[in-house]
Design a protein around this motif. Sequence first.
Motif, mmCIF file in Angstrom:
data_model
loop_
_atom_site.group_PDB
_atom_site.id
_atom_site.type_symbol
_atom_site.label_atom_id
_atom_site.label_comp_id
_atom_site.label_asym_id
_atom_site.label_seq_id
_atom_site.Cartn_x
_atom_site.Cartn_y
_atom_site.Cartn_z
ATOM 1 N N ASN A 37 5.731 43.698 87.373
ATOM 2 C CA ASN A 37 4.509 43.822 88.166
ATOM 3 C C ASN A 37 3.432 44.405 87.255
ATOM 4 O OD1 ASN A 37 2.417 44.872 89.853
ATOM 5 N ND2 ASN A 37 3.831 44.958 91.587
ATOM 6 N N PRO A 38 2.400 43.633 86.895
ATOM 7 C CA PRO A 38 1.417 44.096 85.905
ATOM 8 C C PRO A 38 0.659 45.342 86.341
ATOM 9 C CG PRO A 38 0.693 42.056 86.962
ATOM 10 C CD PRO A 38 2.108 42.273 87.375
ATOM 11 N N GLU A 39 0.427 45.506 87.642
ATOM 12 C CA GLU A 39 -0.273 46.701 88.119
ATOM 13 C C GLU A 39 0.588 47.943 87.905
ATOM 14 O OE1 GLU A 39 -2.087 46.360 92.032
ATOM 15 O OE2 GLU A 39 -2.005 44.184 91.871
ATOM 16 N N VAL A 40 1.885 47.806 88.149
ATOM 17 C CA VAL A 40 2.814 48.915 87.934
ATOM 18 C C VAL A 40 2.857 49.282 86.454
ATOM 19 C CG1 VAL A 40 5.252 49.582 88.016
ATOM 20 C CG2 VAL A 40 4.223 48.366 89.954
ATOM 21 N N LYS A 41 2.935 48.263 85.620
ATOM 22 C CA LYS A 41 3.036 48.485 84.175
ATOM 23 C C LYS A 41 1.789 49.175 83.625
ATOM 24 C CE LYS A 41 4.578 45.995 80.069
ATOM 25 N NZ LYS A 41 4.961 44.670 79.528
ATOM 26 N N LYS A 42 0.644 48.720 84.059
ATOM 27 C CA LYS A 42 -0.612 49.289 83.576
ATOM 28 C C LYS A 42 -0.714 50.766 83.935
ATOM 29 C CE LYS A 42 -5.632 48.703 83.994
ATOM 30 N NZ LYS A 42 -6.714 47.928 84.663
ATOM 31 N N ASP A 43 -0.376 51.097 85.163
ATOM 32 C CA ASP A 43 -0.467 52.482 85.625
ATOM 33 C C ASP A 43 0.554 53.364 84.907
ATOM 34 O OD1 ASP A 43 -2.026 54.102 87.255
ATOM 35 O OD2 ASP A 43 -0.493 54.204 88.807
ATOM 36 N N TYR A 44 1.746 52.834 84.754
ATOM 37 C CA TYR A 44 2.819 53.582 84.082
ATOM 38 C C TYR A 44 2.456 53.886 82.633
ATOM 39 C CZ TYR A 44 7.394 54.227 81.790
ATOM 40 O OH TYR A 44 8.444 54.688 81.033
ATOM 41 N N ARG A 45 1.975 52.878 81.925
ATOM 42 C CA ARG A 45 1.630 53.060 80.508
ATOM 43 C C ARG A 45 0.462 54.022 80.335
ATOM 44 N NH1 ARG A 45 3.386 49.781 76.536
ATOM 45 N NH2 ARG A 45 1.401 50.020 75.429
ATOM 46 N N GLY A 46 -0.408 54.066 81.309
ATOM 47 C CA GLY A 46 -1.556 54.965 81.209
ATOM 48 C C GLY A 46 -1.265 56.380 81.661
ATOM 49 N N ASN B 229 5.490 45.773 75.611
ATOM 50 C CA ASN B 229 4.121 45.365 75.304
ATOM 51 C C ASN B 229 3.228 45.509 76.531
ATOM 52 O OD1 ASN B 229 1.792 43.274 74.895
ATOM 53 N ND2 ASN B 229 2.670 43.617 72.857
ATOM 54 N N ALA B 230 1.992 45.942 76.295
ATOM 55 C CA ALA B 230 1.069 46.190 77.406
ATOM 56 C C ALA B 230 0.646 44.913 78.113
ATOM 57 C CB ALA B 230 -0.167 46.931 76.895
ATOM 58 N N ASP B 231 0.605 43.786 77.395
ATOM 59 C CA ASP B 231 0.001 42.571 77.942
ATOM 60 C C ASP B 231 1.001 41.517 78.407
ATOM 61 O OD1 ASP B 231 -2.580 43.568 77.367
ATOM 62 O OD2 ASP B 231 -2.313 42.979 75.269
ATOM 63 N N TYR B 232 2.245 41.639 78.034
ATOM 64 C CA TYR B 232 3.210 40.608 78.418
ATOM 65 C C TYR B 232 4.623 41.184 78.396
ATOM 66 C CZ TYR B 232 3.613 40.418 73.307
ATOM 67 O OH TYR B 232 3.771 40.755 71.984
ATOM 68 N N ASN B 233 5.512 40.483 79.089
ATOM 69 C CA ASN B 233 6.947 40.779 79.049
ATOM 70 C C ASN B 233 7.641 39.580 78.413
ATOM 71 O OD1 ASN B 233 6.687 43.246 80.543
ATOM 72 N ND2 ASN B 233 6.481 42.014 82.409
ATOM 73 N N ILE B 234 8.597 39.840 77.545
ATOM 74 C CA ILE B 234 9.245 38.743 76.821
ATOM 75 C C ILE B 234 10.410 38.214 77.662
ATOM 76 C CG2 ILE B 234 10.253 38.016 74.631
ATOM 77 C CD1 ILE B 234 8.925 40.412 73.315
ATOM 78 N N VAL B 235 10.066 37.393 78.614
ATOM 79 C CA VAL B 235 11.044 36.724 79.473
ATOM 80 C C VAL B 235 10.562 35.301 79.698
ATOM 81 C CG1 VAL B 235 11.844 38.814 80.658
ATOM 82 C CG2 VAL B 235 9.891 37.548 81.561
ATOM 83 N N ASP B 236 11.488 34.451 80.083
ATOM 84 C CA ASP B 236 11.137 33.071 80.428
ATOM 85 C C ASP B 236 11.304 32.929 81.936
ATOM 86 O OD1 ASP B 236 10.808 30.392 80.829
ATOM 87 O OD2 ASP B 236 12.118 29.758 79.181
#
Length: 797
Positions: A782-791, A258-265
């Motif tokens: 890391n949200p910055e990594v995820k955003k760049d990767y997905r884009g 998911n772009a906005d969250y990771n399903i972890v606790d």
Amino acid sequence: MKRFLFFLIISFLSLNSFSQVSSTKAAMGETNFKIEDLPRVLLKELNRFRVSKGLDTLEMSEMLQFSAQLSADKMAGSGKDKIEFKTTQKNLKKSGATKRGEELTMKAAVSKGREDYKTEDIAKTIYNRWESYQKTLPIVMNPKYTLVGISCETSDDGKKVFASAVFGGYDITNGGVIYKKQLAIPFNTKSKSLKGPETKFCKNCDRWRNYDVLEKGVYVENGKVWLKYPNAKDLRRLLKKSKDGVAFDIVQREQYINADYNIVDNNLYNKGIMSKVIYKDKLFKKNILVSKDPKVNRKNRAKGIEVELGKFNPKITGPYEVNLIIVQDGRVCKTVTRGYYESGKIDSKTPIGLLPFNNTTGLKPPFEPKSESSIINFTIPFEKNKFDYKTEDIQPFIKALNEPDFIIDGLYIYAYSSIEGDSAANAKLQRKRGESVLGVLQSFQKNKITPTIETKDSWGLFLLENEDGKYASLVAQGKHKAIKTINSDKKLEEELEPILAKERFAQMIMDITYDVSGPKEEKFSKVSFERALKANNYNQAYKIMEFMNKRVAENKYPVSIYDSLKIEENTKTVPLINNRVYYQYQANNTVDEDDESTFDRLLKFESANPILQYNKVYCQLKLDSNAGNQEHQSKVQQTIDGLYGKLDSNLVNGLNIEWQFKIMESLDTMENADALIDACIARIKSFYNIKDASWQNALKLSYVFSRAKDFRYSSTVLEPYLSEPDVNENLVFMYIASASRLQEKYYSRTFARALEIAKSKNQERYCKLFGEPFMTFQVLENPEVKKDYRGTCPDAK
């Protein structure tokens, strides 16, 4: 009396009121100290300090600030600046954060006597403690932390201020936990029963290195998760206590799509489906490589271990990774994720080389070839009856003078003839000889020579040589009679010829100006050096040699000029001979066996000279094939260590690091290479300054540290170069390979920037990094990594 008591009571009340007002003012910040500014000043300093260490800056978080305020209030009320770890955890929970934060606290005086401290002074007291104390510094410098909350509160009497700083990373929030039910096989909570990491309990875990081998030994087969490790004895060094153990954690790729969250606790120490912990005794007891027959074990003891860790859930069908959770004394000390290696080879660029002797370069005033006037006096012998002289007849005499090229300004020729023969004919012959010599000299230059030619016979010389000898009676006859006697007696003339031959010559006296124009300057410099050396004027010789180096660098003199300098080897000439090799190295950028032999000979004159020792070791670095010999290593290392305090430490460090490289390169095929390489790495860490290194050296070091499984240092040495405009592609990907193994690194903005650079350098290579067989997909936390990767990458969604 009543009036006095009334006045006393009024005075007391006034003083008490004034005291309360003063305390209130201090508490409200109406003095030099402004409590509302203190968090901002502390944040500014913490960021300055982190930037100086190559770390990301911190941003203020309202959530963490709320947690910090709870602690500040408690400290101000109790008067104590200690907050228990459990209290920090409770405050984080109250603020809506996870327990993945750490807290620093400190109290400081607001005033001393009547002097009120300034806000900046109080802040300095606090941050100096945080930045220097052994227990607090690791928190300040943790690259994982990008957020902080800072709150301050004064004591009731306004005399002290209490500060709290709560640090956190991307896992300080827990937005993805509510989506747990989206997973077909959700994560479990088995790590809840385990305690969290603490430095004092996890030291052994930090010391152990072979986690990459351990992680590679995890495999799934027939519905079971297995661990295979080649050295059971080594694993026992990690798992020593009864409550030391291992568990696996199945993390699904689906948790990160998911772009906005990771399903972890983030309040748990496991991210996925965790197994039970298998503690030390049970783990080694379950080793299937050990036979149940004790006789077999005694004969053939298994070195490795292969053990079942637990069942694999067959409902997991999508991509997954298996993390290993390392437990020490009942605490989760480390989570081992998948990693990969970047391999490569690069030549180091340590700015080292041969050294000149101290106080032999840059001497003032420097040598400069200048046109100087001089007088040259020499003799040219004449053959009997010969008067026509050519260049080849005269040149040997000019060359024998060993003079620089010159221009003749004035010429005086005194032509002598022997006494036999006709005097008139002799005078004519002498003039022809003089004119012939003049013609040769004139051919050497454009400027016209105006000579003075005088002709003389050599009766005076004949008289001096023979007045007491065999021919004394002939001399006694007098000049004219003696000449007549010789001319009339051919036998006597032939007998006298050896004497007469020496009396036919020209005495040449020249007023000259040395010619230093164009290529003639080289000869002038060389002759000047030889004269300075002959006169023991060593300072002048140093200057001339340095000038030659300048001309060689300008391609005006050949490198061979150094070989043409004849220098006798003795105690006084050691600096000159050293510098000759040094300047040859400057021209060629290489050393050879002859150079090393030269330093060996010079060391016999000055065995303790640090310049000679340094240059000798440098030659060994470039030429030595014995670096793998431990006895030889020890001798060279002892020499290098002895140079500290005698030479510039930067020079010695450069030599030292190149020697460690040399050793490590020679150890590749040796059985005990790892232990020896570890020793080299420890030595490098003791003196290596990242800021003073070249990117080539840093990359080479990174390869070495990665091989030694020190991924923290392997990535740290590369971080300063990521901000360079044209950073090397292999350096960027090497940083990613090392940093992706450490959560504290891949949570940083630096890691996100590195991946962004990698994308711009090589997008195809960048996209392949996310997932098997390369780095763990858990870097997407890391949200910055995820955003760049997905884009960027087509397979990201």
